[in-house]
Design an enzyme around this catalytic site. Structure first.
Site, PDB file in Angstrom:
ATOM      1  N   LYS A 279      -7.510  25.938  -1.236  1.00 56.77           N
ATOM      2  CA  LYS A 279      -8.817  25.786  -2.092  1.00 56.77           C
ATOM      3  C   LYS A 279      -9.974  24.870  -1.403  1.00 56.77           C
ATOM      4  O   LYS A 279      -9.633  23.932  -0.912  1.00 56.77           O
ATOM      5  CB  LYS A 279      -8.471  25.048  -3.439  1.00 56.77           C
TER       6      LYS A 279
ATOM      7  N   GLY B  43     -15.210  35.202 -14.153  1.00 60.22           N
ATOM      8  CA  GLY B  43     -14.573  34.118 -13.778  1.00 60.22           C
ATOM      9  C   GLY B  43     -15.030  33.742 -12.425  1.00 60.22           C
ATOM     10  O   GLY B  43     -14.251  32.675 -11.926  1.00 60.22           O
TER      11      GLY B  43
ATOM     12  N   SER C 106     -16.546  32.145 -17.590  1.00 61.48           N
ATOM     13  CA  SER C 106     -15.775  31.124 -17.652  1.00 61.48           C
ATOM     14  C   SER C 106     -15.046  30.757 -16.174  1.00 61.48           C
ATOM     15  O   SER C 106     -14.659  31.436 -15.366  1.00 61.48           O
ATOM     16  CB  SER C 106     -14.530  31.138 -18.667  1.00 61.48           C
ATOM     17  N   PRO C 107     -15.017  29.307 -15.846  1.00 62.28           N
ATOM     18  CA  PRO C 107     -14.558  28.887 -14.775  1.00 62.28           C
ATOM     19  C   PRO C 107     -12.980  29.036 -14.571  1.00 62.28           C
ATOM     20  O   PRO C 107     -12.270  29.090 -13.698  1.00 62.28           O
ATOM     21  CB  PRO C 107     -14.963  27.484 -14.391  1.00 62.28           C
ATOM     22  N   ASN C 108     -12.292  29.305 -16.161  1.00 53.35           N
ATOM     23  CA  ASN C 108     -10.894  29.478 -15.954  1.00 53.35           C
ATOM     24  C   ASN C 108     -10.715  30.076 -17.146  1.00 53.35           C
ATOM     25  O   ASN C 108     -11.014  29.955 -18.473  1.00 53.35           O
ATOM     26  CB  ASN C 108     -10.231  28.034 -16.012  1.00 53.35           C
TER      27      ASN C 108
ATOM     28  N   MET D 145      -7.068  38.093  -7.724  1.00 57.26           N
ATOM     29  CA  MET D 145      -7.214  38.198  -9.073  1.00 57.26           C
ATOM     30  C   MET D 145      -7.723  39.525  -9.382  1.00 57.26           C
ATOM     31  O   MET D 145      -7.294  39.941 -10.411  1.00 57.26           O
ATOM     32  CB  MET D 145      -8.525  37.131  -9.476  1.00 57.26           C
TER      33      MET D 145
ATOM     34  N   THR E 247     -12.540  23.722 -13.300  1.00 55.58           N
ATOM     35  CA  THR E 247     -11.750  23.541 -14.746  1.00 55.58           C
ATOM     36  C   THR E 247     -11.917  21.980 -15.085  1.00 55.58           C
ATOM     37  O   THR E 247     -11.869  21.708 -16.170  1.00 55.58           O
ATOM     38  CB  THR E 247     -10.140  24.165 -14.512  1.00 55.58           C
TER      39      THR E 247
ATOM     40  N   THR F   7     -16.784  31.165  -9.847  1.00 57.28           N
ATOM     41  CA  THR F   7     -17.036  29.774 -10.070  1.00 57.28           C
ATOM     42  C   THR F   7     -18.258  29.109  -9.018  1.00 57.28           C
ATOM     43  O   THR F   7     -18.456  30.034  -7.974  1.00 57.28           O
ATOM     44  CB  THR F   7     -15.986  28.809  -9.855  1.00 57.28           C
TER      45      THR F   7
ATOM     46  N   HIS G  30      -4.334  21.628  -6.734  1.00 58.35           N
ATOM     47  CA  HIS G  30      -4.405  22.799  -6.247  1.00 58.35           C
ATOM     48  C   HIS G  30      -3.938  23.177  -4.780  1.00 58.35           C
ATOM     49  O   HIS G  30      -3.683  22.163  -4.059  1.00 58.35           O
ATOM     50  CB  HIS G  30      -5.733  23.324  -6.287  1.00 58.35           C
ATOM     51  N   HIS G  31      -3.551  24.258  -4.503  1.00 56.48           N
ATOM     52  CA  HIS G  31      -3.053  24.630  -3.216  1.00 56.48           C
ATOM     53  C   HIS G  31      -4.013  24.197  -2.215  1.00 56.48           C
ATOM     54  O   HIS G  31      -5.066  23.913  -2.423  1.00 56.48           O
ATOM     55  CB  HIS G  31      -2.968  26.292  -3.206  1.00 56.48           C
TER      56      HIS G  31
END
Length: 266
Positions: free
Chosen positions: A158, A97, A121-123, A13, A165, A99, A154-155
């Protein structure tokens, strides 16, 4: 031009923020990584594939915040407290972001917001927050006769479940249903003779596999019909764009806690 420091600059990110910054009229002035990272000293632009920016990766958080209007954080929960303390001292706004925050981080976010603008924000996807608004409206208008289940995909790499989210979407639905539905019990799996679905259940289920960036579907199931509201992320760039939009929103704002809903509305 907005001056941005990136906390967690060597991560996926962080690199996306650096790569997209110029398109969002933002200048990267600091690139902060974890202590002892093997990438310390490398130019953050070269790492992200955008060419030399003259900003070296550093584990010195104070130095990384110098000259920044806003710091964008995608790191680890244990790294956030130090960042918040230094952002307060340096009067740098914070967009985070990161989490799975603990109570200490939550308290420090509130404390920091007394000194600088803070958005957590988590997303940071704009679309997800529009989805939350739509889901809340649907849950409120359909009423308690409709059961609600949330499925997130999710992938395979994770490590946490359910996603932040999915939890955010569940919170939005609870709030929309009012106090009577605030006690909805989260159900994360069903197996065996569990009996009929209870009226106070809210199912949240995690699917893992492949390289899926993130899919979230809210099922609202009633007598004779159902609604399925879905958001699919096809690129991590959408989270970076949302974070940069949030950074621009905070620029010049007074201290306080802000949300992605504020960003969309503003």
């Amino acid at each position: 031009m907005l001056k941005v420091a990136v906390h967690g600059a060597s991560g996926k990110m962080g690199q996306a923020i650096v790569r997209l910054a110029a398109n969002e009229r933002a200048q990267i002035v600091g690139a902060i990584v974890s202590r002892g990272s093997p990438r310390i000293g490398r130019d953050v632009g070269e790492l992200s594939g955008t060419g030399n920016l003259g900003v070296a990766l550093s584990d010195d958080t104070s130095a990384g915040l110098l000259g920044a209007d806003v710091v964008i954080d995608f790191s680890r929960p244990e790294a956030l407290p130090r960042l918040l303390h230094l952002a307060m001292r340096s009067k740098v706004a914070v967009v985070s972001g990161t989490t799975r925050l603990d109570a200490t981080c939550e308290r420090l976010l509130d404390e920091a917001a007394q000194h600088v603008p803070v958005l957590w924000s988590p997303n940071t996807s704009i679309g997800i927050h529009v989805l939350a608004e739509i889901a809340a409206s649907a849950a409120r208008r359909l009423g308690p006769g409709y059961d609600i289940e949330i499925v997130e995909v999710h992938h395979r790499a994770k490590v946490d479940a359910p996603s932040g989210t999915a939890v955010r979407l569940a919170d939005a639905v609870r709030a929309a249903r009012g106090e009577a539905e605030a006690a909805l019990s989260d159900v994360h799996g069903r197996e065996g003779n569990v009996g009929p679905r209870k009226g106070d259940e809210l199912g949240i289920f995690a699917v893992r596999g492949g390289d899926v960036i993130g899919d979230h579907t809210i099922h609202l199931l009633g007598p004779g019909e159902r609604l399925e509201l879905t958001h699919r992320a096809t690129s991590r760039d959408l989270f970076a764009r949302g974070a940069l939009r949030a950074a621009w929103y905070l620029h010049g704002k007074p201290p306080g806690r802000y949300t992605m809903a504020d960003v969309i509305g503003g």
